[in-house]
Design a protein around this motif. Structure first.
Motif, PDB file in Angstrom:
ATOM      1  N   TYR A   3       1.347  12.694  -9.261  1.00 23.84           N
ATOM      2  CA  TYR A   3       0.419  13.821  -9.245  1.00 23.84           C
ATOM      3  C   TYR A   3       0.992  15.074  -8.607  1.00 23.84           C
ATOM      4  CZ  TYR A   3      -3.338  10.871 -10.950  1.00 23.84           C
ATOM      5  OH  TYR A   3      -4.113  10.046 -11.727  1.00 23.84           O
ATOM      6  N   ASN A   4       1.958  14.936  -7.711  1.00 22.85           N
ATOM      7  CA  ASN A   4       2.583  16.084  -7.045  1.00 22.85           C
ATOM      8  C   ASN A   4       4.092  15.882  -7.008  1.00 22.85           C
ATOM      9  OD1 ASN A   4       0.048  17.216  -6.412  1.00 22.85           O
ATOM     10  ND2 ASN A   4      -0.104  15.932  -4.606  1.00 22.85           N
ATOM     11  N   PRO A   5       4.744  15.931  -8.161  1.00 19.06           N
ATOM     12  CA  PRO A   5       6.189  15.673  -8.170  1.00 19.06           C
ATOM     13  C   PRO A   5       6.954  16.759  -7.420  1.00 19.06           C
ATOM     14  CG  PRO A   5       5.474  16.505 -10.299  1.00 19.06           C
ATOM     15  CD  PRO A   5       4.233  16.300  -9.467  1.00 19.06           C
ATOM     16  N   GLN A   6       8.077  16.367  -6.848  1.00 12.53           N
ATOM     17  CA  GLN A   6       8.941  17.336  -6.186  1.00 12.53           C
ATOM     18  C   GLN A   6       9.505  18.271  -7.254  1.00 12.53           C
ATOM     19  OE1 GLN A   6       9.553  17.745  -2.913  1.00 12.53           O
ATOM     20  NE2 GLN A   6       8.026  16.147  -2.562  1.00 12.53           N
ATOM     21  N   PRO A   7       9.474  19.585  -7.001  1.00  7.92           N
ATOM     22  CA  PRO A   7      10.013  20.513  -8.005  1.00  7.92           C
ATOM     23  C   PRO A   7      11.517  20.319  -8.167  1.00  7.92           C
ATOM     24  CG  PRO A   7       9.339  21.680  -6.009  1.00  7.92           C
ATOM     25  CD  PRO A   7       8.961  20.249  -5.831  1.00  7.92           C
ATOM     26  N   LEU A   8      11.982  20.506  -9.385  1.00 18.32           N
ATOM     27  CA  LEU A   8      13.413  20.401  -9.657  1.00 18.32           C
ATOM     28  C   LEU A   8      14.129  21.585  -9.028  1.00 18.32           C
ATOM     29  CD1 LEU A   8      13.265  19.398 -13.419  1.00 18.32           C
ATOM     30  CD2 LEU A   8      13.737  17.914 -11.471  1.00 18.32           C
TER      31      LEU A   8
ATOM     32  N   TYR B 181       0.817  -1.214   0.000  1.00 17.65           N
ATOM     33  CA  TYR B 181       0.000   0.000   0.000  1.00 17.65           C
ATOM     34  C   TYR B 181       0.853   1.268   0.000  1.00 17.65           C
ATOM     35  CZ  TYR B 181      -3.081   3.638   1.802  1.00 17.65           C
ATOM     36  OH  TYR B 181      -3.769   4.824   1.972  1.00 17.65           O
ATOM     37  N   ASP B 182       1.804   1.374   0.925  1.00 19.35           N
ATOM     38  CA  ASP B 182       2.614   2.590   1.043  1.00 19.35           C
ATOM     39  C   ASP B 182       3.383   2.905  -0.236  1.00 19.35           C
ATOM     40  OD1 ASP B 182       1.723   3.006   3.635  1.00 19.35           O
ATOM     41  OD2 ASP B 182       3.439   2.001   4.546  1.00 19.35           O
ATOM     42  N   GLU B 183       3.875   1.881  -0.891  1.00 17.87           N
ATOM     43  CA  GLU B 183       4.614   2.083  -2.140  1.00 17.87           C
ATOM     44  C   GLU B 183       3.688   2.597  -3.240  1.00 17.87           C
ATOM     45  OE1 GLU B 183       7.268  -0.483  -5.341  1.00 17.87           O
ATOM     46  OE2 GLU B 183       7.098  -1.222  -3.283  1.00 17.87           O
ATOM     47  N   LEU B 184       2.487   2.057  -3.315  1.00 22.41           N
ATOM     48  CA  LEU B 184       1.520   2.507  -4.318  1.00 22.41           C
ATOM     49  C   LEU B 184       1.139   3.972  -4.097  1.00 22.41           C
ATOM     50  CD1 LEU B 184      -0.838  -0.616  -4.366  1.00 22.41           C
ATOM     51  CD2 LEU B 184       0.929  -0.019  -6.043  1.00 22.41           C
ATOM     52  N   VAL B 185       0.883   4.330  -2.847  1.00 22.72           N
ATOM     53  CA  VAL B 185       0.514   5.713  -2.527  1.00 22.72           C
ATOM     54  C   VAL B 185       1.650   6.661  -2.901  1.00 22.72           C
ATOM     55  CG1 VAL B 185       0.007   7.312  -0.633  1.00 22.72           C
ATOM     56  CG2 VAL B 185      -1.163   5.112  -0.750  1.00 22.72           C
ATOM     57  N   LYS B 186       2.888   6.285  -2.566  1.00 24.19           N
ATOM     58  CA  LYS B 186       4.037   7.150  -2.875  1.00 24.19           C
ATOM     59  C   LYS B 186       4.223   7.312  -4.377  1.00 24.19           C
ATOM     60  CE  LYS B 186       8.870   8.121  -1.989  1.00 24.19           C
ATOM     61  NZ  LYS B 186       8.784   9.171  -2.956  1.00 24.19           N
ATOM     62  N   MET B 187       4.071   6.231  -5.116  1.00 27.80           N
ATOM     63  CA  MET B 187       4.227   6.324  -6.576  1.00 27.80           C
ATOM     64  C   MET B 187       3.211   7.296  -7.173  1.00 27.80           C
ATOM     65  SD  MET B 187       5.132   2.559  -7.954  1.00 27.80           S
ATOM     66  CE  MET B 187       5.791   3.202  -9.487  1.00 27.80           C
TER      67      MET B 187
END
Length: 105
Positions: A91-96, A80-86
């Protein structure tokens, strides 16, 4: 007095069927997951079933995205945790960092 109900009996509603709206991009992924996890608590969903609920309620578009990201694996093989993180990363990628520096200047 069988069949009679009091006002107190009719004002209490307890939901016994797990339900939540499927995820759409009209809401933030993280907020939707928090609502899903709240429903997990209300309905005492065991940890080993959370992935199944997530995959069912995330909706077909998100499920397709997840399948594409995991290929050749399947979402059903991941915790579950891996799916949520993916999905959070999608949907909300860390900005470069370089983009942040450019905007700062």
């Amino acid at each position: 007095m069988e069949g009679n109900s009091t006002a107190a009996d009719t004002t209490k509603t307890i939901h016994t069927v797990f339900t939540i709206e499927p995820f759409t991009t009209k809401v933030q992924w993280g907020r939707w997951v928090k609502r899903l996890e709240g429903a997990f608590k209300i309905f005492s969903v065991p940890d080993d079933m959370k992935s199944n609920y997530l995959l069912h309620y995330m909706g077909p578009e998100s499920y397709d995205i997840l399948c594409d990201k995991l290929s050749p694996d399947t979402p059903e093989t991941k915790p579950y945790d891996e799916l949520v993180k993916m999905m959070q990363d999608h949907y909300n990628p860390q900005p470069l960092e370089i983009a942040g520096n450019f905007r700062f200047r």
